[in-house]
Design an enzyme around this catalytic site. Structure first.
Site, PDB file in Angstrom:
ATOM      1  N   LYS A 203       6.414  -5.034   7.686  1.00  0.00           N
ATOM      2  CA  LYS A 203       7.518  -5.577   6.867  1.00  0.00           C
ATOM      3  C   LYS A 203       7.150  -5.286   5.422  1.00  0.00           C
ATOM      4  O   LYS A 203       6.188  -5.829   4.913  1.00  0.00           O
ATOM      5  CB  LYS A 203       7.645  -7.079   7.114  1.00  0.00           C
ATOM      6  CG  LYS A 203       9.003  -7.661   6.882  1.00  0.00           C
ATOM      7  CD  LYS A 203       9.469  -7.842   5.452  1.00  0.00           C
ATOM      8  CE  LYS A 203       8.690  -8.707   4.537  1.00  0.00           C
ATOM      9  NZ  LYS A 203       9.018  -8.461   3.100  1.00  0.00           N
ATOM     10  N   GLU A 280      -5.128 -11.651   2.671  1.00  0.00           N
ATOM     11  CA  GLU A 280      -5.583 -11.216   1.343  1.00  0.00           C
ATOM     12  C   GLU A 280      -4.677 -11.904   0.337  1.00  0.00           C
ATOM     13  O   GLU A 280      -3.581 -11.438   0.066  1.00  0.00           O
ATOM     14  CB  GLU A 280      -5.482  -9.698   1.205  1.00  0.00           C
ATOM     15  CG  GLU A 280      -6.246  -8.892   2.233  1.00  0.00           C
ATOM     16  CD  GLU A 280      -7.749  -9.055   2.143  1.00  0.00           C
ATOM     17  OE1 GLU A 280      -8.246  -9.630   1.152  1.00  0.00           O
ATOM     18  OE2 GLU A 280      -8.431  -8.627   3.080  1.00  0.00           O
ATOM     19  N   CYS A 314      -4.133  -8.523  -7.732  1.00  0.00           N
ATOM     20  CA  CYS A 314      -4.816  -9.762  -7.308  1.00  0.00           C
ATOM     21  C   CYS A 314      -6.227  -9.832  -7.871  1.00  0.00           C
ATOM     22  O   CYS A 314      -6.827 -10.901  -7.893  1.00  0.00           O
ATOM     23  CB  CYS A 314      -4.905  -9.825  -5.797  1.00  0.00           C
ATOM     24  SG  CYS A 314      -3.315  -9.847  -5.019  1.00  0.00           S
ATOM     25  N   GLU A 412      -3.161 -18.370 -11.585  1.00  0.00           N
ATOM     26  CA  GLU A 412      -3.088 -16.923 -11.792  1.00  0.00           C
ATOM     27  C   GLU A 412      -1.816 -16.592 -12.590  1.00  0.00           C
ATOM     28  O   GLU A 412      -0.724 -17.042 -12.243  1.00  0.00           O
ATOM     29  CB  GLU A 412      -3.031 -16.255 -10.411  1.00  0.00           C
ATOM     30  CG  GLU A 412      -3.177 -14.768 -10.410  1.00  0.00           C
ATOM     31  CD  GLU A 412      -3.130 -14.195  -8.988  1.00  0.00           C
ATOM     32  OE1 GLU A 412      -2.553 -14.831  -8.085  1.00  0.00           O
ATOM     33  OE2 GLU A 412      -3.675 -13.090  -8.794  1.00  0.00           O
TER      34      GLU A 412
HETATM   35  C1  SIN Z   1      -4.204  -6.242  -4.833  1.00  0.00           C
HETATM   36  O1  SIN Z   1      -3.819  -6.512  -5.944  1.00  0.00           O
HETATM   37  O2  SIN Z   1      -3.907  -6.957  -3.855  1.00  0.00           O
HETATM   38  C2  SIN Z   1      -5.042  -5.038  -4.529  1.00  0.00           C
HETATM   39  C3  SIN Z   1      -5.836  -4.543  -5.659  1.00  0.00           C
HETATM   40  C4  SIN Z   1      -6.713  -3.370  -5.290  1.00  0.00           C
HETATM   41  O3  SIN Z   1      -6.778  -2.948  -4.145  1.00  0.00           O
HETATM   42  O4  SIN Z   1      -7.368  -2.867  -6.185  1.00  0.00           O
END
Ligand code: SIN
Length: 515
Positions: A203, A280, A314, A412
Site C-alpha cells: 500500500k 519503522e 525519520c 519530532e
Molecule cells: C526514513 O526517513 O524513514 C528513512 C531514512 C533513510 O533511510 O535514510
C-alpha cells in the site's frame, strides 16, 4: 493533494500539463495513471474512482491515480496468495537473478525515476537521483543475500535425535510505505521479502504513488512472476486498506514505515491474527557536539543530517545539543550555511532544498517555531513561510537558546528547523538525549575515543552516527528502539524479518557407531 471523489472517465485523458510532464521522461510509459498493479496487470480500481496527486512545489496536478478500496486490496492479497507457493520454491539463486535484473533496470531508468520523485515529493533532482541509487542498492544487496539463507545443524540433547533448522519465507506480506522516500522505502521492504521467497501487497502513499508504480513496472520488466508484487494506491481508503492488510489471515507479516501513532494502531489491528511485524516509526534524533569535536565536520554533519529532504526524514537531527565552549561559533557557522541555501522547485538546478510535502507539514513547523519563540528561543535564520515560491515552502530556520520545556525537545518537527540547545556536561546531555519516548537515530561529534565508546553505548537509539550526519546504507541495519519501533531493514538482518526458522528434529537414530 486533494481527493477527487468520482473522477469522470473524460478526466483520465491526460491534461496538456500531464502530457508535458510524462513526455519529458525518456520512457513515458513509466508514468502509470489511474491503475494499480495487481496480479501482474495494470488495472483501474474496481469502483472506477481516482484521486489527484499534486506537485508540492507548484500545487499543479501531477496526475490521477486509482482509488483502490478493500475489493482491490482483496484481489491483490489473493493474487499474492496464489503466487506464493510457486515463488517460494524458486532457488535463492533464481530469486537473486530476478532482483539483480530489477536493480539493473533501476540504474538504467534512474533519471526518469528521479524525475517522478521530484514531481510528487518535491526534493531536488540531485537528491532524488541519490535516492534512486539508494533504492536500487537494496535490490542489489538482497540479490546477494537471497542465495545465502542458511539454517543450523544443532547438536541434540536427546540421544538418537538429529536437529536442524531451515529458513522459510513467512508468506504473504503487507507492506505500507511513506512518501518521504518514494522509491527507497519500497525497495527496502520488497527486496528482502522477495529474497526470502515471500509475495507482497504494497500500500503506497497517496502523496507519491507514481514513483512506486514506475518501480513496479520495472519489476514487471525484470520478470517478477505475476502476483508476487502487487501495488495498491489509495487516498481516501487508506484506513480501510490498512485494516485489511493487518487483519486478513492470509497476510502473515506486516512491515510499516510511518508515524508512531499509526504504527500502534496497525500493531493493535495485527494482534487478532498475531502477524509478524516490523515497525519503522518516528524519531526525534539528538545531535550532540562536544567541545572537543572537529567543529567544521560537525557543522557539515548538522547541515546534511538536519536538512536532508528539507528535514523530512525519520533520522533527521531534531534536537541539536552543543557544548557551551563552542556554542556561539557553531550557531554562527550553521547559520551562515543555512543562509546560503537556495530553496525552490526541485527541477531548478540551483535548488538545494525543496518544499515541504503539504500544508499540514507547514503548520507543524510554524507551531514549533511559535512555541520556541514564546519560550525565549531566538531565530537567527529563516522563521517564515516562503509564500511567493508556493504554498508549501518554508525558510530553513535556525533557532538558538533552546530550552528543554520547548515542544521541539520532545516532539519530532519533520521540517527544516534546527533548534540548538546549549549544554554543560556529558552526563547532562546524555540524560536530555534519552529523555524522549522514541529512539531511532542519534548523532554526536567528539575526538575523545573513550567518550566515543561511552556515549555511543549510552544513547537509547537503534542507530548512532559518530562524527557523521549520514548513516543510511543498505549494508547497515536500520531500525529503532523504544517507541521508534522494532525490526531491522537492510543489512544481513533485513531478510530475517521475512523468514521463519523451522526446526526439524529427526528421532530414533539409535546408538551411534563405535569405532
Ligand atoms: C526514513 O526517513 O524513514 C528513512 C531514512 C533513510 O533511510 O535514510
Amino acid at each position: 493533494m486533494t481527493q477527487q471523489p468520482s473522477c469522470p472517465k473524460s478526466s483520465k485523458v491526460p491534461s496538456p500539463q500531464n502530457r508535458h510532464w510524462s513526455s519529458s521522461l525518456k520512457d513515458p510509459s513509466l508514468f502509470k495513471q489511474d491503475v494499480a498493479y495487481i496480479n501482474g496487470e495494470w488495472r483501474p480500481a474496481k469502483s472506477g474512482r481516482t484521486f489527484k496527486v499534486d506537485d508540492p512545489s507548484t500545487s499543479d496536478l501531477v496526475g490521477t491515480c486509482a482509488e483502490c478500496d478493500a475489493q482491490d486490496a482483496r484481489a491483490a492479497i489473493q493474487a499474492a496468495a496464489d503466487a506464493f507457493p510457486a515463488f517460494r520454491t524458486l532457488t535463492g539463486r533464481e530469486r537473486a537473478k530476478l532482483l539483480r535484473k530489477w536493480y539493473d533496470l533501476m540504474v538504467e531508468n534512474a533519471e526518469d525515476i528521479a524525475k517522478l520523485i521530484t514531481w510528487e515529493n518535491g526534493k531536488p533532482v540531485a537528491e532524488a537521483k541519490g535516492e534512486v541509487a539508494y533504492a536500487a542498492n537494496f535490490f542489489e544487496w538482497f540479490s546477494e543475500e537471497a542465495p545465502r539463507t542458511y539454517g543450523d545443524t544443532i547438536p541434540a540433547t536427546v540421544p538418537g535425535n538429529r536437529v536442524w533448522t531451515v529458513k522459510e519465507p513467512v508468506g504473504v506480506c503487507g507492506l505500507i510505505t511513506p512518501w518521504n522516500f518514494p522509491a527507497a522505502m519500497i525497495t527496502r521492504k520488497v527486496a528482502p521479502a522477495l529474497a526470502a521467497g515471500c509475495a507482497v501487497v504494497c500500500k503506497v502513499p497517496a502523496e507519491t504513488p507514481f514513483t512506486a508504480l514506475a518501480v513496479a513496472e520495472l519489476g514487471h520488466r525484470a520478470g517478477i512472476p505475476k502476483g508476487v508484487v502487487n501495488i495498491v494506491t489509495t487516498l481516501e481508503n487508506t484506513p480501510e486498506i490498512g485494516e485489511l492488510l493487518t487483519t486478513d489471515p492470509v497476510i502473515k507479516k506486516v512491515s510499516f514505515t510511518g508515524s508512531t501513532g499509526v504504527g500502534k494502531l496497525l500493531m493493535k489491528q495485527s494482534s487478532g491474527t498475531l502477524k509478524k511485524l516490523s515497525m519503522e516509526l518516528g524519531g526525534n534524533a539528538p545531535f550532540i557536539v562536544f567541545d572537543d569535536a572537529d567543529l567544521d565536520l560537525a557543522v557539515a554533519g548538522a547541515i546534511a543530517c538536519k536538512f536532508r529532504g528539507t528535514g523530512q526524514t525519520c533520522v533527521c537531527a531534531n534536537r541539536l545539543y552543543v557544548q557551551e565552549g563552542i556554542y556561539d561559533e557553531f550557531v554562527q557557522k550553521v547559520t551562515e550555511k543555512v543562509n546560503a541555501f537556495k530553496v525552490g522547485n526541485g527541477f531548478d538546478e540551483a535548488t538545494t532544498h525543496g518544499p515541504l510535502i503539504h500544508d499540514r507539514a507547514i503548520a507543524k513547523v510554524e507551531a514549533h517555531i511559535k512555541d520556541a519563540k514564546s519560550k525565549g528561543g531566538k531565530i537567527v535564520a529563516g522563521g517564515e513561510k516562503l509564500s511567493k515560491l508556493g504554498a508549501n515552502f518554508f525558510q530553513p530556520t535556525v533557532i538558538r537558546d533552546m530550552t528543554p520545556d520547548m515542544a521541539m525537545a520532545t516532539e519530532e518537527t519533520f521540517g527544516p528547523v534546527a533548534g540548538v540547545f546549549p549544554f554543560k556536561t556529558e552526563a547532562e546531555v546524555v540524560k536530555m538525549a534519552n529523555q524522549v519516548e522514541v529512539g531511532l537515530a542519534g548523532y554526536f561529534f567528539s575526538r575523545d575515543l573513550q567518550r566515543v565508546y561511552r556515549v555511543a553505548e549510552a544513547l537509547e537509539v537503534g542507530m548512532v552516527g559518530v562524527n557523521t550526519g549520514i548513516i543510511s546504507d543498505p549494508a547497515a541495519p536500520f531500525g529503532g528502539v523504544k517507541e521508534s519501533g522494532f525490526g531491522r531493514e537492510g543489512s544481513k538482518y533485513g531478510i530475517a524479518e521475512y523468514q521463519i526458522t523451522k526446526t526439524i528434529t529427526y528421532g530414533g537414530m539409535g546408538k551411534p557407531l563405535q569405532s
